[in-house]
Motif scaffolding. Structure first.
Motif, PDB file in Angstrom:
ATOM      1  N   ASN A  84       0.822  -1.207   0.000  1.00 11.12           N
ATOM      2  CA  ASN A  84       0.000   0.000   0.000  1.00 11.12           C
ATOM      3  C   ASN A  84       0.859   1.262   0.000  1.00 11.12           C
ATOM      4  O   ASN A  84       0.338   2.356  -0.210  1.00 11.12           O
ATOM      5  N   ARG A  85       2.164   1.120   0.217  1.00  9.97           N
ATOM      6  CA  ARG A  85       3.091   2.260   0.145  1.00  9.97           C
ATOM      7  C   ARG A  85       3.442   2.634  -1.293  1.00  9.97           C
ATOM      8  O   ARG A  85       4.051   3.674  -1.537  1.00  9.97           O
ATOM      9  N   VAL A  86       3.065   1.814  -2.251  1.00 15.60           N
ATOM     10  CA  VAL A  86       3.379   2.094  -3.652  1.00 15.60           C
ATOM     11  C   VAL A  86       2.605   3.332  -4.097  1.00 15.60           C
ATOM     12  O   VAL A  86       1.382   3.396  -3.972  1.00 15.60           O
ATOM     13  N   THR A  87       3.337   4.324  -4.604  1.00 18.71           N
ATOM     14  CA  THR A  87       2.682   5.512  -5.146  1.00 18.71           C
ATOM     15  C   THR A  87       2.638   5.471  -6.666  1.00 18.71           C
ATOM     16  O   THR A  87       1.807   6.145  -7.272  1.00 18.71           O
ATOM     17  N   ARG A  88       3.525   4.659  -7.285  1.00 18.50           N
ATOM     18  CA  ARG A  88       3.527   4.570  -8.741  1.00 18.50           C
ATOM     19  C   ARG A  88       4.420   3.431  -9.197  1.00 18.50           C
ATOM     20  O   ARG A  88       5.540   3.288  -8.712  1.00 18.50           O
ATOM     21  N   ILE A  89       3.913   2.619 -10.108  1.00 17.88           N
ATOM     22  CA  ILE A  89       4.786   1.737 -10.876  1.00 17.88           C
ATOM     23  C   ILE A  89       5.332   2.629 -11.984  1.00 17.88           C
ATOM     24  O   ILE A  89       4.581   3.125 -12.818  1.00 17.88           O
ATOM     25  N   VAL A  90       6.627   2.872 -11.979  1.00 16.64           N
ATOM     26  CA  VAL A  90       7.215   3.853 -12.880  1.00 16.64           C
ATOM     27  C   VAL A  90       7.557   3.233 -14.231  1.00 16.64           C
ATOM     28  O   VAL A  90       7.211   3.766 -15.283  1.00 16.64           O
ATOM     29  N   LYS A  91       8.250   2.082 -14.224  1.00 24.67           N
ATOM     30  CA  LYS A  91       8.761   1.514 -15.469  1.00 24.67           C
ATOM     31  C   LYS A  91       8.855   0.010 -15.361  1.00 24.67           C
ATOM     32  O   LYS A  91       9.240  -0.525 -14.323  1.00 24.67           O
ATOM     33  N   VAL A  92       8.516  -0.647 -16.459  1.00 23.95           N
ATOM     34  CA  VAL A  92       8.678  -2.085 -16.609  1.00 23.95           C
ATOM     35  C   VAL A  92       9.548  -2.306 -17.838  1.00 23.95           C
ATOM     36  O   VAL A  92       9.321  -1.677 -18.878  1.00 23.95           O
ATOM     37  N   MET A  93      10.550  -3.178 -17.705  1.00 25.18           N
ATOM     38  CA  MET A  93      11.338  -3.578 -18.861  1.00 25.18           C
ATOM     39  C   MET A  93      11.265  -5.090 -18.999  1.00 25.18           C
ATOM     40  O   MET A  93      11.531  -5.819 -18.037  1.00 25.18           O
ATOM     41  N   SER A  94      10.882  -5.524 -20.177  1.00 22.52           N
ATOM     42  CA  SER A  94      10.643  -6.939 -20.427  1.00 22.52           C
ATOM     43  C   SER A  94      11.571  -7.462 -21.515  1.00 22.52           C
ATOM     44  O   SER A  94      11.726  -6.826 -22.561  1.00 22.52           O
ATOM     45  N   LEU A  95      12.174  -8.602 -21.247  1.00 29.03           N
ATOM     46  CA  LEU A  95      12.997  -9.307 -22.223  1.00 29.03           C
ATOM     47  C   LEU A  95      12.276 -10.603 -22.574  1.00 29.03           C
ATOM     48  O   LEU A  95      11.950 -11.392 -21.677  1.00 29.03           O
ATOM     49  N   VAL A  96      12.017 -10.803 -23.854  1.00 34.80           N
ATOM     50  CA  VAL A  96      11.270 -11.979 -24.311  1.00 34.80           C
ATOM     51  C   VAL A  96      12.201 -12.838 -25.152  1.00 34.80           C
ATOM     52  O   VAL A  96      12.717 -12.391 -26.185  1.00 34.80           O
ATOM     53  N   ASN A  97      12.441 -14.050 -24.708  1.00 35.61           N
ATOM     54  CA  ASN A  97      13.263 -15.020 -25.423  1.00 35.61           C
ATOM     55  C   ASN A  97      12.470 -15.425 -26.671  1.00 35.61           C
ATOM     56  O   ASN A  97      11.471 -16.133 -26.570  1.00 35.61           O
ATOM     57  N   SER A  98      12.903 -14.941 -27.833  1.00 34.31           N
ATOM     58  CA  SER A  98      12.064 -15.139 -29.014  1.00 34.31           C
ATOM     59  C   SER A  98      12.886 -15.376 -30.274  1.00 34.31           C
ATOM     60  O   SER A  98      14.058 -15.022 -30.354  1.00 34.31           O
ATOM     61  N   THR A  99      12.213 -15.974 -31.238  1.00 37.71           N
ATOM     62  CA  THR A  99      12.826 -16.200 -32.544  1.00 37.71           C
ATOM     63  C   THR A  99      12.984 -14.854 -33.256  1.00 37.71           C
ATOM     64  O   THR A  99      12.287 -13.889 -32.924  1.00 37.71           O
ATOM     65  N   PRO A 100      13.878 -14.784 -34.245  1.00 39.99           N
ATOM     66  CA  PRO A 100      14.085 -13.518 -34.949  1.00 39.99           C
ATOM     67  C   PRO A 100      12.821 -12.958 -35.620  1.00 39.99           C
ATOM     68  O   PRO A 100      12.693 -11.752 -35.770  1.00 39.99           O
ATOM     69  N   ASP A 101      11.888 -13.827 -35.993  1.00 42.84           N
ATOM     70  CA  ASP A 101      10.696 -13.348 -36.689  1.00 42.84           C
ATOM     71  C   ASP A 101       9.493 -13.135 -35.762  1.00 42.84           C
ATOM     72  O   ASP A 101       8.427 -12.702 -36.212  1.00 42.84           O
ATOM     73  N   PHE A 102       9.644 -13.371 -34.462  1.00 46.98           N
ATOM     74  CA  PHE A 102       8.549 -13.132 -33.506  1.00 46.98           C
ATOM     75  C   PHE A 102       8.481 -11.638 -33.217  1.00 46.98           C
ATOM     76  O   PHE A 102       9.482 -11.025 -32.864  1.00 46.98           O
ATOM     77  N   THR A 103       7.294 -11.051 -33.371  1.00 47.50           N
ATOM     78  CA  THR A 103       7.162  -9.604 -33.214  1.00 47.50           C
ATOM     79  C   THR A 103       6.090  -9.205 -32.203  1.00 47.50           C
ATOM     80  O   THR A 103       5.631  -8.059 -32.197  1.00 47.50           O
ATOM     81  N   GLU A 104       5.704 -10.109 -31.310  1.00 44.06           N
ATOM     82  CA  GLU A 104       4.633  -9.805 -30.352  1.00 44.06           C
ATOM     83  C   GLU A 104       5.131  -9.686 -28.914  1.00 44.06           C
ATOM     84  O   GLU A 104       4.414  -9.977 -27.970  1.00 44.06           O
TER      85      GLU A 104
END
Length: 154
Positions: A84-104
């Protein structure tokens, strides 16, 4: 409404916070900003392995990202003691293990982003990056890190 009430309504019980797998800490704080280390996807207590666009599809990747969001919340709870002390989720960075042609990658990452918005409302809406990468430690399908602003401890 309490963040914990929202989690209960969603049927989410936070797991025990994970431990670092190498020479780093799971959370580091400066001022009111908490930086959470990358968390890999886990399924049944083991790394959720696979490559998007080959062994895994977008919906399974999205479920993996949602599972990571829950683990990130567990780490954040362990670090700050009260979500409940959270005032803001500022940033999310996601790394997706994917094939070269995966674009989602952006759709996979929605699994995390949508849960954060559901749990925190407007405070859960954040800036975000989603990248496709050739590999993630232990062969995991997704890894996500997060930056959060919290109220000062009372």
């Amino acid at each position: 409404m309490s963040v914990y009430d929202t989690l209960a309504r969603l049927g989410i019980e936070l797991p025990a916070a994970g431990a670092p797998a190498a020479a780093y800490v799971m959370a580091a704080q400066t001022g009111n900003t908490v930086f959470l280390s990358g968390h890999i996807a886990r399924k049944d207590g083991k790394p959720w392995v696979g490559k998007l666009g080959d062994q895994l599809g977008t919906e399974e990747g999205k479920a993996a990202a949602r599972a990571i969001a829950i683990d990130l919340l567990a780490t954040l709870h362990a670090h700050v003691g009260d979500l409940n002390r959270v005032t803001r989720i500022v940033k999310v960075m996601s790394l997706v293990n994917s094939t070269p042609d995966f674009t989602e990658q952006h759709l996979v990452t929605n699994g995390c982003s949508e849960l954060l918005a559901e749990v925190f409302g407007d405070k859960g809406k954040h800036a975000r990056s989603a990248f496709g990468v050739a590999q993630i430690p232990l062969g995991a399908c997704v890894e996500i890190e997060m930056i959060v602003e919290v109220q000062a401890a009372q």
